[in-house]
Design a protein around this motif. Sequence first.
Motif, PDB file in Angstrom:
ATOM      1  N   UNK A  36     -31.734   5.769  -4.187  1.00  0.00           N
ATOM      2  CA  UNK A  36     -32.286   4.432  -4.405  1.00  0.00           C
ATOM      3  C   UNK A  36     -33.688   4.484  -5.002  1.00  0.00           C
ATOM      4  N   UNK A  37     -34.437   5.523  -4.669  1.00  0.00           N
ATOM      5  CA  UNK A  37     -35.794   5.633  -5.173  1.00  0.00           C
ATOM      6  C   UNK A  37     -36.801   4.815  -4.385  1.00  0.00           C
ATOM      7  N   UNK A  38     -36.380   4.229  -3.280  1.00  0.00           N
ATOM      8  CA  UNK A  38     -37.270   3.460  -2.402  1.00  0.00           C
ATOM      9  C   UNK A  38     -36.920   3.793  -0.954  1.00  0.00           C
ATOM     10  N   UNK A  39     -37.830   3.468  -0.039  1.00  0.00           N
ATOM     11  CA  UNK A  39     -37.598   3.767   1.370  1.00  0.00           C
ATOM     12  C   UNK A  39     -36.551   2.821   1.960  1.00  0.00           C
ATOM     13  N   UNK A  40     -35.910   3.234   3.056  1.00  0.00           N
ATOM     14  CA  UNK A  40     -34.906   2.379   3.693  1.00  0.00           C
ATOM     15  C   UNK A  40     -35.452   1.038   4.174  1.00  0.00           C
ATOM     16  N   UNK A  41     -36.764   0.912   4.345  1.00  0.00           N
ATOM     17  CA  UNK A  41     -37.361  -0.347   4.773  1.00  0.00           C
ATOM     18  C   UNK A  41     -37.517  -1.345   3.621  1.00  0.00           C
ATOM     19  N   UNK A  42     -37.382  -0.890   2.393  1.00  0.00           N
ATOM     20  CA  UNK A  42     -37.545  -1.760   1.218  1.00  0.00           C
ATOM     21  C   UNK A  42     -36.412  -2.783   1.188  1.00  0.00           C
ATOM     22  N   UNK A  43     -36.713  -4.050   0.867  1.00  0.00           N
ATOM     23  CA  UNK A  43     -35.660  -5.083   0.863  1.00  0.00           C
ATOM     24  C   UNK A  43     -34.546  -4.848  -0.158  1.00  0.00           C
ATOM     25  N   UNK A  44     -34.798  -4.080  -1.203  1.00  0.00           N
ATOM     26  CA  UNK A  44     -33.794  -3.817  -2.229  1.00  0.00           C
ATOM     27  C   UNK A  44     -33.067  -2.486  -2.010  1.00  0.00           C
ATOM     28  N   UNK A  45     -33.323  -1.841  -0.876  1.00  0.00           N
ATOM     29  CA  UNK A  45     -32.803  -0.495  -0.635  1.00  0.00           C
ATOM     30  C   UNK A  45     -31.286  -0.399  -0.806  1.00  0.00           C
ATOM     31  N   UNK A  46     -30.528  -1.199  -0.088  1.00  0.00           N
ATOM     32  CA  UNK A  46     -29.063  -1.102  -0.129  1.00  0.00           C
ATOM     33  C   UNK A  46     -28.528  -1.414  -1.525  1.00  0.00           C
ATOM     34  N   UNK A  47     -29.051  -2.449  -2.158  1.00  0.00           N
ATOM     35  CA  UNK A  47     -28.576  -2.817  -3.487  1.00  0.00           C
ATOM     36  C   UNK A  47     -28.836  -1.702  -4.492  1.00  0.00           C
ATOM     37  N   UNK A  48     -30.037  -1.124  -4.442  1.00  0.00           N
ATOM     38  CA  UNK A  48     -30.373  -0.045  -5.382  1.00  0.00           C
ATOM     39  C   UNK A  48     -29.537   1.209  -5.138  1.00  0.00           C
ATOM     40  N   UNK A  49     -29.334   1.546  -3.877  1.00  0.00           N
ATOM     41  CA  UNK A  49     -28.541   2.737  -3.563  1.00  0.00           C
ATOM     42  C   UNK A  49     -27.095   2.560  -4.014  1.00  0.00           C
ATOM     43  N   UNK A  50     -26.512   1.413  -3.744  1.00  0.00           N
ATOM     44  CA  UNK A  50     -25.122   1.168  -4.142  1.00  0.00           C
ATOM     45  C   UNK A  50     -24.986   1.122  -5.654  1.00  0.00           C
ATOM     46  N   UNK A  51     -25.982   0.560  -6.344  1.00  0.00           N
ATOM     47  CA  UNK A  51     -25.942   0.528  -7.807  1.00  0.00           C
ATOM     48  C   UNK A  51     -26.055   1.939  -8.377  1.00  0.00           C
ATOM     49  N   UNK A  52     -26.930   2.754  -7.794  1.00  0.00           N
ATOM     50  CA  UNK A  52     -27.111   4.122  -8.281  1.00  0.00           C
ATOM     51  C   UNK A  52     -25.843   4.949  -8.117  1.00  0.00           C
ATOM     52  N   UNK A  53     -25.096   4.702  -7.060  1.00  0.00           N
ATOM     53  CA  UNK A  53     -23.857   5.437  -6.803  1.00  0.00           C
ATOM     54  C   UNK A  53     -22.629   4.765  -7.412  1.00  0.00           C
ATOM     55  N   UNK A  54     -22.832   3.642  -8.066  1.00  0.00           N
ATOM     56  CA  UNK A  54     -21.762   2.879  -8.724  1.00  0.00           C
ATOM     57  C   UNK A  54     -20.621   2.556  -7.763  1.00  0.00           C
ATOM     58  N   UNK A  55     -20.981   2.063  -6.585  1.00  0.00           N
ATOM     59  CA  UNK A  55     -19.976   1.688  -5.602  1.00  0.00           C
ATOM     60  C   UNK A  55     -19.419   0.310  -5.911  1.00  0.00           C
TER      61      UNK A  55
END
Length: 64
Positions: A36-55
Amino acid sequence: MSVQTALDNIWLRPCAHWGHTEYSLEYHPHYLEGRAGVSPEHPEFARRAHAALQLDLRWGTNDG
């Protein structure tokens, strides 16, 4: 995931990409943080991680 991509995956037709489902990534915050490139506390964390992994689909159950 689009409906067409889902149907192509189900019927094993050639398509742009296979659908990706994730079941337990929330148990691996350090891995997701790297993607994700951001810490788990960041409000965009889940969205960025899922986008990066193309889920395409996140599946969960209540096991408690």
